[in-house]
Design a protein around this motif. Structure first.
Motif, PDB file in Angstrom:
ATOM      1  N   ARG A   1     -28.998  21.942  90.123  1.00  0.00           N
ATOM      2  CA  ARG A   1     -29.580  22.986  90.980  1.00  0.00           C
ATOM      3  C   ARG A   1     -30.697  23.728  90.251  1.00  0.00           C
ATOM      4  NH1 ARG A   1     -25.042  23.230  94.298  1.00  0.00           N
ATOM      5  NH2 ARG A   1     -23.227  22.696  93.023  1.00  0.00           N
ATOM      6  N   TYR A   2     -31.574  24.280  91.062  1.00  0.00           N
ATOM      7  CA  TYR A   2     -32.626  25.170  90.557  1.00  0.00           C
ATOM      8  C   TYR A   2     -32.623  26.398  91.463  1.00  0.00           C
ATOM      9  CZ  TYR A   2     -37.003  26.397  88.217  1.00  0.00           C
ATOM     10  OH  TYR A   2     -37.973  27.011  87.450  1.00  0.00           O
ATOM     11  N   TRP A   3     -32.044  27.478  90.935  1.00  0.00           N
ATOM     12  CA  TRP A   3     -31.906  28.701  91.727  1.00  0.00           C
ATOM     13  C   TRP A   3     -32.900  29.769  91.275  1.00  0.00           C
ATOM     14  CZ3 TRP A   3     -26.000  30.101  92.464  1.00  0.00           C
ATOM     15  CH2 TRP A   3     -25.421  29.156  93.320  1.00  0.00           C
ATOM     16  N   LEU A   4     -33.319  30.577  92.239  1.00  0.00           N
ATOM     17  CA  LEU A   4     -34.247  31.679  91.984  1.00  0.00           C
ATOM     18  C   LEU A   4     -33.587  32.984  92.371  1.00  0.00           C
ATOM     19  CD1 LEU A   4     -36.744  29.372  93.474  1.00  0.00           C
ATOM     20  CD2 LEU A   4     -37.437  30.563  91.379  1.00  0.00           C
ATOM     21  N   ALA A   5     -33.850  34.026  91.575  1.00  0.00           N
ATOM     22  CA  ALA A   5     -33.149  35.304  91.742  1.00  0.00           C
ATOM     23  C   ALA A   5     -34.056  36.343  92.387  1.00  0.00           C
ATOM     24  CB  ALA A   5     -32.663  35.817  90.386  1.00  0.00           C
ATOM     25  N   GLU A   6     -33.472  37.111  93.296  1.00  0.00           N
ATOM     26  CA  GLU A   6     -34.210  38.191  93.960  1.00  0.00           C
ATOM     27  C   GLU A   6     -34.200  39.458  93.102  1.00  0.00           C
ATOM     28  OE1 GLU A   6     -33.941  41.159  97.843  1.00  0.00           O
ATOM     29  OE2 GLU A   6     -32.735  39.326  97.835  1.00  0.00           O
ATOM     30  N   HIS A   7     -35.364  39.874  92.657  1.00  0.00           N
ATOM     31  CA  HIS A   7     -35.550  41.165  91.991  1.00  0.00           C
ATOM     32  C   HIS A   7     -36.821  41.792  92.560  1.00  0.00           C
ATOM     33  CE1 HIS A   7     -32.440  40.884  88.852  1.00  0.00           C
ATOM     34  NE2 HIS A   7     -32.710  39.600  88.837  1.00  0.00           N
ATOM     35  N   HIS A   8     -36.896  43.104  92.500  1.00  0.00           N
ATOM     36  CA  HIS A   8     -38.041  43.807  93.074  1.00  0.00           C
ATOM     37  C   HIS A   8     -38.606  44.829  92.101  1.00  0.00           C
ATOM     38  CE1 HIS A   8     -37.277  42.125  97.100  1.00  0.00           C
ATOM     39  NE2 HIS A   8     -36.001  42.292  96.811  1.00  0.00           N
ATOM     40  N   ALA A   9     -39.916  45.031  92.215  1.00  0.00           N
ATOM     41  CA  ALA A   9     -40.619  46.081  91.466  1.00  0.00           C
ATOM     42  C   ALA A   9     -40.476  45.920  89.954  1.00  0.00           C
ATOM     43  CB  ALA A   9     -40.146  47.470  91.902  1.00  0.00           C
ATOM     44  N   MET A  10     -40.360  44.683  89.489  1.00  0.00           N
ATOM     45  CA  MET A  10     -40.256  44.413  88.057  1.00  0.00           C
ATOM     46  C   MET A  10     -41.474  43.610  87.615  1.00  0.00           C
ATOM     47  SD  MET A  10     -36.181  43.591  87.556  1.00  0.00           S
ATOM     48  CE  MET A  10     -36.343  43.634  85.766  1.00  0.00           C
ATOM     49  N   PRO A  11     -42.303  44.158  86.734  1.00  0.00           N
ATOM     50  CA  PRO A  11     -43.516  43.466  86.308  1.00  0.00           C
ATOM     51  C   PRO A  11     -43.266  42.140  85.594  1.00  0.00           C
ATOM     52  CG  PRO A  11     -43.610  45.798  85.729  1.00  0.00           C
ATOM     53  CD  PRO A  11     -42.205  45.527  86.175  1.00  0.00           C
TER      54      PRO A  11
END
Length: 341
Positions: A50-60
């Motif tokens: 698998r290749y998973w991507l993580a949801e994060h916000h407002a992080m440079p």
């Protein structure tokens, strides 16, 4: 630990990848997306599941905020590796929207999409409010949001004829995983008979208790007959222990900046972290990252097997934060080599 757990060998379990689409100092999101696609193509070739991507916000330092869009980009540039979310932070979204987005992804890339769900905001409080709009909504309503989402994805029946419909989405077989860094989602995943992924890469103190809770609470379902647990782990591999420890300083700096509230892109490695952090900061960062595996191929193989022995994981998910993309790719190549050896 039982013999069944301790007898697992690294070569016998799947390995997967968690990507935060890192933005490095002097770079940008566009370059990050190119690097993520390149890494996905490499690990697919090396046999990762698998290749998973993580949801994060407002992080440079993180470019995976529009997680569903980026999943489509990665799935479109690969051919067989499963691509998914690690995870979508469900309280940030209307469940119907997620059902439609992942229904679209599954329709475009059938049999290759995973929907990993978390209940944290993936952001600071002000950003979470901007995402959710309704200030009363928080992670405590996660079970209800999850059930609403699952209902949208179920096949249509005569009983649901007047229900709201997710098109595309309804009737599609999109595996749902629950993600956690404590025992809340572990217990819920067990009760619902869903696969569980634990964030051991940043919550090492809770790894074993959460896995124990999940297995204890597990009830067979139409999804699983028995528990299936995946454990996340930071791995920084290089050709020597010395080089790996130097490259890992970019990762240490990222967590140090989180401790300080000084968010910035991934920084270049340094020779001596003691010039950057206080003793208290050092202890704080090292406590959060104490499960990280850093070293040469021999060290990495030994430590990965130790993690497997301790957790009895059914799958390991590797995440790697390095400044130079070539070093990051090399780290995963080393992991692939020791995995198969």
């Amino acid at each position: 630990m039982s013999d069944t757990i301790s007898s697992k060998q690294l070569r016998d379990i799947p390995l997967s990848v968690l990507d935060l689409a890192p933005i490095t100092e002097g770079s940008n999101a566009a370059e990050s997306y190119k690097n993520s696609l390149n890494l996905a193509q490499q690990v697919e070739k090396w046999g990762f599941t698998r290749y998973w991507l993580a949801e994060h916000h407002a992080m440079p330092s993180v470019a995976s905020s529009a997680t569903s869009v980026l999943i489509g980009h990665i799935a479109g540039g690969t051919s067989k590796i499963r691509v998914g979310s690690g995870g979508i932070m469900l309280p940030n979204h209307a469940p119907l929207v997620i059902a439609e987005q992942f229904g679209t992804l599954e329709s475009l890339y059938p049999g290759r999409i995973d929907l990993g769900l978390g209940r944290a905001p993936g952001a600071d409080q002000r950003t979470a409010r901007a995402l959710r709009r309704d200030l009363r909504v928080g992670g405590e309503d996660f079970p209800e949001l999850l059930e609403e989402l699952r209902e949208y994805l179920r096949p249509r029946t005569s009983e649901s004829a007047s229900a709201i419909r997710a098109i595309p989405g309804e009737g599609l077989n999109i595996p749902i995983w629950l993600l956690g860094s404590s025992d809340f989602s572990a217990r819920l995943a067990g009760m619902l008979g869903l696969p569980f992924a634990f964030a051991g890469h940043f919550s090492p103190n809770f790894t074993l208790p959460a896995l124990q809770t999940y297995r204890h609470c597990f009830r067979p379902s139409e999804v699983l007959d028995q528990p299936y647990a995946m454990v996340g782990v930071n791995v920084m591999a290089a050709d020597t222990d010395e080089l790996a420890n130097r490259l890992a300083t970019s990762h240490y700096q990222a967590f140090l900046n989180l401790v300080r509230g000084d968010l910035k892109p991934i920084q270049p490695p340094v020779e001596n972290m003691d010039e950057l952090w206080s003793e208290f900061e050092k202890l704080s960062v090292q406590a959060q990252l104490r499960s990280s595996i850093i070293g040469s191929p021999v060290t990495v193989k030994s430590k990965l097997q130790e993690l497997l022995d301790a957790t009895g994981a059914d799958e390991l998910m590797i995440t790697t934060q390095m400044y130079h993309h070539a070093d990051r790719v090399r780290s995963f190549e080393i992991v692939a080599d020791v995995w198969k050896s």
